[in-house]
Write an enzyme that holds these catalytic residues in place. Structure first.
Site, PDB file in Angstrom:
ATOM      1  N   GLY A 156       0.932  -1.194  -0.015  1.00 44.80           N
ATOM      2  CA  GLY A 156       0.018   0.131  -0.089  1.00 44.80           C
ATOM      3  C   GLY A 156       0.905   1.255   0.047  1.00 44.80           C
ATOM      4  O   GLY A 156       2.125   1.043  -0.313  1.00 44.80           O
ATOM      5  N   ILE A 158       2.266   2.919   2.421  1.00 42.01           N
ATOM      6  CA  ILE A 158       3.207   2.734   3.480  1.00 42.01           C
ATOM      7  C   ILE A 158       4.399   1.751   2.746  1.00 42.01           C
ATOM      8  O   ILE A 158       5.634   2.062   2.884  1.00 42.01           O
ATOM      9  CB  ILE A 158       2.772   2.141   4.776  1.00 42.01           C
ATOM     10  CG1 ILE A 158       1.963   3.294   5.500  1.00 42.01           C
ATOM     11  CG2 ILE A 158       4.162   2.199   5.713  1.00 42.01           C
ATOM     12  CD1 ILE A 158       1.331   2.955   6.734  1.00 42.01           C
ATOM     13  N   ARG A 178      -2.176  -8.067  -2.739  1.00 45.32           N
ATOM     14  CA  ARG A 178      -3.270  -8.788  -3.441  1.00 45.32           C
ATOM     15  C   ARG A 178      -3.282  -8.592  -5.039  1.00 45.32           C
ATOM     16  O   ARG A 178      -3.695  -9.248  -5.921  1.00 45.32           O
ATOM     17  CB  ARG A 178      -4.628  -8.340  -2.913  1.00 45.32           C
ATOM     18  CG  ARG A 178      -5.120  -9.135  -1.967  1.00 45.32           C
ATOM     19  CD  ARG A 178      -6.344  -8.662  -1.187  1.00 45.32           C
ATOM     20  NE  ARG A 178      -6.159  -7.321  -1.051  1.00 45.32           N
ATOM     21  CZ  ARG A 178      -7.135  -6.319  -0.259  1.00 45.32           C
ATOM     22  NH1 ARG A 178      -8.400  -7.063  -0.050  1.00 45.32           N
ATOM     23  NH2 ARG A 178      -7.108  -5.258  -0.222  1.00 45.32           N
ATOM     24  N   ARG A 238       0.065  -5.121  11.883  1.00 47.18           N
ATOM     25  CA  ARG A 238      -0.812  -5.504  13.249  1.00 47.18           C
ATOM     26  C   ARG A 238      -0.208  -6.940  13.725  1.00 47.18           C
ATOM     27  O   ARG A 238       0.193  -7.850  12.915  1.00 47.18           O
ATOM     28  CB  ARG A 238      -2.020  -5.749  12.716  1.00 47.18           C
ATOM     29  CG  ARG A 238      -3.067  -4.347  12.459  1.00 47.18           C
ATOM     30  CD  ARG A 238      -3.101  -3.446  13.553  1.00 47.18           C
ATOM     31  NE  ARG A 238      -3.740  -2.287  13.554  1.00 47.18           N
ATOM     32  CZ  ARG A 238      -3.396  -1.239  13.209  1.00 47.18           C
ATOM     33  NH1 ARG A 238      -2.004  -1.137  13.099  1.00 47.18           N
ATOM     34  NH2 ARG A 238      -4.029  -0.314  12.922  1.00 47.18           N
ATOM     35  N   GLU A 267      -1.660  -6.065  22.904  1.00 50.45           N
ATOM     36  CA  GLU A 267      -0.929  -4.668  23.374  1.00 50.45           C
ATOM     37  C   GLU A 267      -1.392  -4.020  24.397  1.00 50.45           C
ATOM     38  O   GLU A 267      -2.771  -3.853  24.449  1.00 50.45           O
ATOM     39  CB  GLU A 267      -1.036  -3.768  21.907  1.00 50.45           C
ATOM     40  CG  GLU A 267      -0.288  -4.383  21.025  1.00 50.45           C
ATOM     41  CD  GLU A 267      -0.396  -3.332  19.726  1.00 50.45           C
ATOM     42  OE1 GLU A 267      -0.772  -2.480  19.652  1.00 50.45           O
ATOM     43  OE2 GLU A 267       0.430  -3.922  18.674  1.00 50.45           O
ATOM     44  N   HIS A 286       4.348  -0.121  19.372  1.00 49.77           N
ATOM     45  CA  HIS A 286       3.368   0.597  18.338  1.00 49.77           C
ATOM     46  C   HIS A 286       3.452   1.916  18.256  1.00 49.77           C
ATOM     47  O   HIS A 286       2.389   2.856  18.154  1.00 49.77           O
ATOM     48  CB  HIS A 286       2.001   0.180  18.708  1.00 49.77           C
ATOM     49  CG  HIS A 286       1.206   0.079  17.465  1.00 49.77           C
ATOM     50  ND1 HIS A 286      -0.196  -0.711  17.319  1.00 49.77           N
ATOM     51  CD2 HIS A 286       1.003   0.883  16.386  1.00 49.77           C
ATOM     52  CE1 HIS A 286      -0.800  -0.593  16.433  1.00 49.77           C
ATOM     53  NE2 HIS A 286       0.002   0.272  15.769  1.00 49.77           N
ATOM     54  N   ILE A 287       4.694   2.435  17.820  1.00 52.59           N
ATOM     55  CA  ILE A 287       4.793   3.862  17.217  1.00 52.59           C
ATOM     56  C   ILE A 287       4.912   4.264  16.046  1.00 52.59           C
ATOM     57  O   ILE A 287       5.652   5.319  15.466  1.00 52.59           O
ATOM     58  CB  ILE A 287       6.068   4.392  18.205  1.00 52.59           C
ATOM     59  CG1 ILE A 287       7.342   3.457  17.963  1.00 52.59           C
ATOM     60  CG2 ILE A 287       5.538   4.576  19.708  1.00 52.59           C
ATOM     61  CD1 ILE A 287       8.587   4.076  18.509  1.00 52.59           C
ATOM     62  N   GLY A 288       4.704   3.349  14.866  1.00 49.91           N
ATOM     63  CA  GLY A 288       4.786   3.489  13.790  1.00 49.91           C
ATOM     64  C   GLY A 288       4.576   4.935  13.069  1.00 49.91           C
ATOM     65  O   GLY A 288       5.589   5.676  12.411  1.00 49.91           O
TER      66      GLY A 288
HETATM   67  C1  DGY Z   1      -2.345   2.711  12.331  1.00 52.85           C
HETATM   68  O1  DGY Z   1      -2.619   4.242  11.879  1.00 52.85           O
HETATM   69  O2  DGY Z   1      -3.031   1.863  11.802  1.00 52.85           O
HETATM   70  C2  DGY Z   1      -1.053   2.870  13.031  1.00 52.85           C
HETATM   71  O3  DGY Z   1      -0.959   1.376  13.429  1.00 52.85           O
HETATM   72  C3  DGY Z   1      -1.248   3.614  14.238  1.00 52.85           C
HETATM   73  O4  DGY Z   1      -0.167   4.304  14.456  1.00 52.85           O
END
Ligand code: DGY
Length: 327
Positions: A156, A158, A178, A238, A267, A286-288
């Site tokens: 996607g 990202i 996909r 995830r 989490e 979880h700090i993406g």
């Molecule tokens: C999202 O936006 O789905 C991330 O995992 C949260 O930062």
């Protein structure tokens, strides 16, 4: 009476001031603690709009008590915490926060890849713990990143942004998705691969796929066993996409070299979790997307989506495209 908005976590006042000017706004009183389910249900029952975190389940139970609810704006691009089909059936718009977080999340994903490959966390702790006694040829030697193959699962926005960063490191980029992504193939020379070939041939396997029924438990022991012994596995999507027990065994038995994990099955992860006992795991909470600018941008997007729906305007980032205003 002004429309009522409930926000499920304490957010900075400046982030929600635009809503407060026009609507009645109530915010849960903690930045860290989750709003208890019974309070969430009581609030949802009164609310015209909810601004939720990815930790809140927006399911049939919640939707069926929320008689006035028109919109749920989720502070995340992922929306696996929401039953989108049920929301459409109840006439509730679901909005998320795509685009605004793409680059920050790609930066973090790449940082995690680098940290796991070059053992940065171990090395930093080694110095701080006073263990560094001499320069040693193979001291904390890790895996090279440049000129290696990165396999991105989930191409996607990202994924594409990670591919762009990988190109800057002269990496060979392959991906599984996909559908084929011709723009990434043409612009970055990324090559489409089957899932099996990707795991067999990649030096870095980067998981960025959304959590769906097809991707749940995608990475099992069988998959880890196919990877190179020197492979580094990164998960920034995830937690439930990965079987954590299987990942633990693969790392412990030396079937792969290292892992960088920003997300977990449960989490926050328990500090005694077996994965956290391994030195070849870099674990983040979880700090993406967690740069100040991006998180503020995500909050603004949620606020703008709520305001749009409550003012009967087009939302900016609607998830359930089949939604129509029926309330
Ligand atoms: C999202 O936006 O789905 C991330 O995992 C949260 O930062």
């Amino acid at each position: 009476m002004k429309p009522y908005i409930f926000i499920t976590r304490k957010l900075p006042d400046e982030a929600v001031s635009a809503l407060k000017e026009k609507y009645e706004v109530n915010m849960w009183n903690s930045e860290e603690k989750l709003v208890p389910r019974d309070i969430l249900l009581q609030e949802a029952a009164k609310a015209d709009a909810l601004l939720t975190m990815l930790s809140e389940k927006v399911d049939e139970e919640l939707l069926s008590v929320s008689k006035n609810l028109k919109v749920v704006a989720n502070l995340a691009v992922g929306f696996d915490n929401i039953d989108v089909e049920a929301a459409s059936a109840h006439g509730v718009a679901i909005c998320n926060t795509p685009d605004v977080l793409t680059d920050s999340t790609a930066d973090l994903t790449f940082a995690l890849l680098m940290a796991a490959a070059r053992r940065l966390v171990e090395a930093a702790e080694f110095v701080k713990e006073g263990k560094w006694k001499s320069w040693t040829p193979l001291l904390l030697a890790g895996q090279d990143i440049h000129h290696k193959t990165i396999g991105i699962v989930g191409m996607g926005s990202i994924g594409s942004a990670v591919a762009k960063r990988a190109k800057g490191f002269d990496m060979n980029v392959i991906y599984h998705n996909r559908s084929r992504k011709m723009d990434v193939e043409n612009e970055l020379g990324a090559v489409y691969s089957s899932f099996d070939d990707l795991v067999l041939t990649s030096d870095f396997i980067v998981c960025l796929t959304p959590l769906t029924e097809e991707t749940r438990n995608l990475f099992t022991r069988e998959v880890f066993k196919k990877m190179k012994k020197t492979a580094v596995f990164i998960n920034a999507s995830r937690g439930p996409v990965v079987n954590e027990q299987d990942l633990y065994l693969a790392l412990k038995e030396g079937e792969i070299a290292a892992a960088g994990l920003d997300v977990f099955e449960k989490e926050p992860i328990d500090e005694n979790h077996p994965l956290l006992q391994l030195s070849n795991v870099v674990a983040l909470p979880h700090i993406g997307s967690a740069s100040i600018e991006t998180r503020m941008g995500m909050m603004k997007l949620c606020v703008d989506n709520i305001d749009a729906i409550l003012s009967e305007k087009e939302p900016l980032t609607l998830v359930n495209k089949d939604w129509t205003l029926t309330r």
